[in-house]
Motif scaffolding. Structure first.
Motif, PDB file in Angstrom:
ATOM      1  N   ASP A  61       0.795  -1.223   0.000  1.00 27.38           N
ATOM      2  CA  ASP A  61       0.000   0.000   0.000  1.00 27.38           C
ATOM      3  C   ASP A  61       0.828   1.273   0.000  1.00 27.38           C
ATOM      4  O   ASP A  61       0.296   2.373   0.090  1.00 27.38           O
ATOM      5  CB  ASP A  61      -0.975   0.011   1.180  1.00 27.38           C
ATOM      6  CG  ASP A  61      -0.276  -0.123   2.523  1.00 27.38           C
ATOM      7  OD1 ASP A  61       0.973  -0.008   2.553  1.00 27.38           O
ATOM      8  OD2 ASP A  61      -0.963  -0.329   3.537  1.00 27.38           O
ATOM      9  N   GLY A  62       2.155   1.123  -0.075  1.00 25.55           N
ATOM     10  CA  GLY A  62       3.023   2.288  -0.128  1.00 25.55           C
ATOM     11  C   GLY A  62       3.444   2.825   1.221  1.00 25.55           C
ATOM     12  O   GLY A  62       4.310   3.704   1.298  1.00 25.55           O
ATOM     13  N   SER A  63       2.860   2.343   2.314  1.00 23.30           N
ATOM     14  CA  SER A  63       3.232   2.844   3.641  1.00 23.30           C
ATOM     15  C   SER A  63       4.521   2.210   4.146  1.00 23.30           C
ATOM     16  O   SER A  63       5.120   2.687   5.103  1.00 23.30           O
ATOM     17  CB  SER A  63       2.109   2.596   4.647  1.00 23.30           C
ATOM     18  OG  SER A  63       1.892   1.217   4.843  1.00 23.30           O
ATOM     19  N   SER A  64       4.947   1.109   3.516  1.00 19.15           N
ATOM     20  CA  SER A  64       6.205   0.450   3.869  1.00 19.15           C
ATOM     21  C   SER A  64       6.594  -0.434   2.701  1.00 19.15           C
ATOM     22  O   SER A  64       5.909  -0.478   1.681  1.00 19.15           O
ATOM     23  CB  SER A  64       6.030  -0.395   5.141  1.00 19.15           C
ATOM     24  OG  SER A  64       5.314  -1.584   4.846  1.00 19.15           O
ATOM     25  N   ASN A  65       7.701  -1.182   2.852  1.00 15.37           N
ATOM     26  CA  ASN A  65       7.996  -2.192   1.850  1.00 15.37           C
ATOM     27  C   ASN A  65       6.948  -3.304   1.941  1.00 15.37           C
ATOM     28  O   ASN A  65       6.112  -3.319   2.841  1.00 15.37           O
ATOM     29  CB  ASN A  65       9.416  -2.749   2.031  1.00 15.37           C
ATOM     30  CG  ASN A  65       9.689  -3.258   3.413  1.00 15.37           C
ATOM     31  OD1 ASN A  65       9.463  -2.567   4.395  1.00 15.37           O
ATOM     32  ND2 ASN A  65      10.181  -4.476   3.508  1.00 15.37           N
ATOM     33  N   VAL A  66       6.980  -4.229   1.023  1.00 15.91           N
ATOM     34  CA  VAL A  66       5.920  -5.239   0.902  1.00 15.91           C
ATOM     35  C   VAL A  66       5.772  -6.034   2.190  1.00 15.91           C
ATOM     36  O   VAL A  66       6.740  -6.486   2.788  1.00 15.91           O
ATOM     37  CB  VAL A  66       6.214  -6.194  -0.270  1.00 15.91           C
ATOM     38  CG1 VAL A  66       5.147  -7.280  -0.357  1.00 15.91           C
ATOM     39  CG2 VAL A  66       6.254  -5.412  -1.581  1.00 15.91           C
ATOM     40  N   ARG A  67       4.496  -6.202   2.584  1.00 13.93           N
ATOM     41  CA  ARG A  67       4.183  -6.951   3.795  1.00 13.93           C
ATOM     42  C   ARG A  67       3.368  -8.190   3.419  1.00 13.93           C
ATOM     43  O   ARG A  67       2.723  -8.237   2.368  1.00 13.93           O
ATOM     44  CB  ARG A  67       3.396  -6.087   4.785  1.00 13.93           C
ATOM     45  CG  ARG A  67       4.054  -4.752   5.064  1.00 13.93           C
ATOM     46  CD  ARG A  67       3.377  -4.010   6.199  1.00 13.93           C
ATOM     47  NE  ARG A  67       1.962  -3.770   5.982  1.00 13.93           N
ATOM     48  CZ  ARG A  67       1.468  -2.731   5.311  1.00 13.93           C
ATOM     49  NH1 ARG A  67       2.276  -1.861   4.728  1.00 13.93           N
ATOM     50  NH2 ARG A  67       0.160  -2.561   5.210  1.00 13.93           N
ATOM     51  N   GLU A  68       3.388  -9.185   4.331  1.00 17.70           N
ATOM     52  CA  GLU A  68       2.679 -10.440   4.088  1.00 17.70           C
ATOM     53  C   GLU A  68       1.994 -10.917   5.357  1.00 17.70           C
ATOM     54  O   GLU A  68       2.403 -10.569   6.466  1.00 17.70           O
ATOM     55  CB  GLU A  68       3.652 -11.538   3.617  1.00 17.70           C
ATOM     56  CG  GLU A  68       4.374 -11.230   2.331  1.00 17.70           C
ATOM     57  CD  GLU A  68       5.333 -12.345   1.938  1.00 17.70           C
ATOM     58  OE1 GLU A  68       5.382 -12.682   0.756  1.00 17.70           O
ATOM     59  OE2 GLU A  68       6.040 -12.868   2.833  1.00 17.70           O
ATOM     60  N   VAL A  69       0.970 -11.737   5.171  1.00 17.66           N
ATOM     61  CA  VAL A  69       0.332 -12.435   6.290  1.00 17.66           C
ATOM     62  C   VAL A  69       0.334 -13.922   5.964  1.00 17.66           C
ATOM     63  O   VAL A  69      -0.092 -14.328   4.868  1.00 17.66           O
ATOM     64  CB  VAL A  69      -1.112 -11.948   6.525  1.00 17.66           C
ATOM     65  CG1 VAL A  69      -1.719 -12.687   7.724  1.00 17.66           C
ATOM     66  CG2 VAL A  69      -1.154 -10.445   6.745  1.00 17.66           C
TER      67      VAL A  69
END
Length: 313
Positions: free
Chosen positions: A299-307
């Motif tokens: 979403d642009g708020s950080s580098n790519v995140r995952e669950v």
């Protein structure tokens, strides 16, 4: 909760419309810090971790926040969180981490919101039932995922953080305002709070060691070996050096069979070598658990995140 990094690029905006399930309301100014990494002096000497201790619900700190920010989970659920500064609690200003002293638990990190989104989705789709379950949140900080579990009917919730100060100043006040707002007994079965390093934490938490459970009948009366039905963790896989202890703790505490782990975090944490993929490699090499990716967040708020979701094979 969080650890170190050589690079830091911190934004103070909430998740954008790419993550529509959540909205953050903060009339008094932004206190939500979402970034790419962490900044601190990597040359600082290592400090022995604090001993594992239980913190009582009555040990709420007078430093606890007087004002609350709403976190809107969906149209039917809003969770409230306090704001506490590192200078008030640890005597350091604008710091993500002080090695051996403070692990970032006073900030609200994106992974907590990603994790609640995944839990909410699995509940709505009938893939997760939290009612009556034993839940553990590791590296809890604000404790929002654990609080979410309590509001969804969990029978027992244990909150763990590296810092007892974080539990006293932030987690416990957040739990009280959300789970105990209508009565002293609370809206869930039981809560507990534990501080310390993951290498020592199994001495205080419920044990659900897989090998022990495999050789124990299901009707045993010693519930200390039942472990947790659900383990939650957000932004806990940042430091490569801590991953083995984290994974060992999960294996010791997760109920066998049927226990499930939900993990939210960044794909890579710059400067410290950790990340979701590094933890996945550890899990896959061990071979005891199966994994499932639930969500990617860019979403642009950080580098790519995952669950991700883990369970014993």
């Amino acid at each position: 909760m969080e650890d170190t990094g050589a690079a830091k690029n911190t934004a103070t905006t909430a998740p954008t419309s790419a993550s529509p399930l959540f909205s953050l309301s903060n009339p008094g100014g932004s206190s939500f810090s979402f970034g790419f990494g962490f900044g601190f002096d990597c040359s600082a000497p290592s400090v022995p971790p604090p001993p594992a201790v239980e913190v009582q619900l009555s040990e709420e700190s007078p430093v606890a926040a007087a004002s609350l920010d709403p976190v809107v989970v969906d149209d039917c659920l809003t969770i409230y969180k306090g704001r506490v500064s590192t200078s008030d609690v640890f005597g350091v200003k604008d710091s993500d981490l002080v090695p051996g002293k403070y692990e970032g638990g006073l900030k609200l990190w994106e992974g907590s919101l990603d994790l609640m989104k995944a839990l909410n989705s699995d509940i709505k789709e009938g893939r997760l039932l939290l009612e009556g379950k034993r839940v553990l949140e590791l590296g809890c900080g604000h404790g929002l995922p654990g609080i979410f579990a309590g509001l969804k009917g969990a029978g027992l919730i244990h909150f763990q953080d590296f810092n007892a100060e974080v539990l006293k100043c932030l987690t416990i006040p957040n739990v009280k305002v959300n789970l105990f707002k209508e009565s002293p007994e609370g809206t869930c079965g039981s809560v507990g709070f534990f501080a310390g390093d993951w290498s020592e934490m199994d001495k205080l938490l419920l044990c659900g060691d897989a090998e022990k459970d495999k050789t124990t009948s299901g009707d045993t009366e010693d519930k200390t070996y039942y472990g947790y039905d659900v383990i939650l963790m957000a932004e806990t896989v940042y430091a490569l050096s801590s991953l083995p202890n984290l994974y060992k703790l999960i294996k010791k505490c997760l109920h066998y069979p049927g226990g499930v782990v939900y993990m939210a975090g960044k794909k890579h944490y710059f400067g410290v070598g950790g990340g979701t993929r590094q933890f996945l490699r550890l899990v896959e090499e061990d071979g005891a658990m199966q994994t499932e990716r639930l969500n990617d967040v860019a979403d642009g708020s950080s580098n790519v995140r995952e669950v991700w979701k883990f369970s014993f094979k």
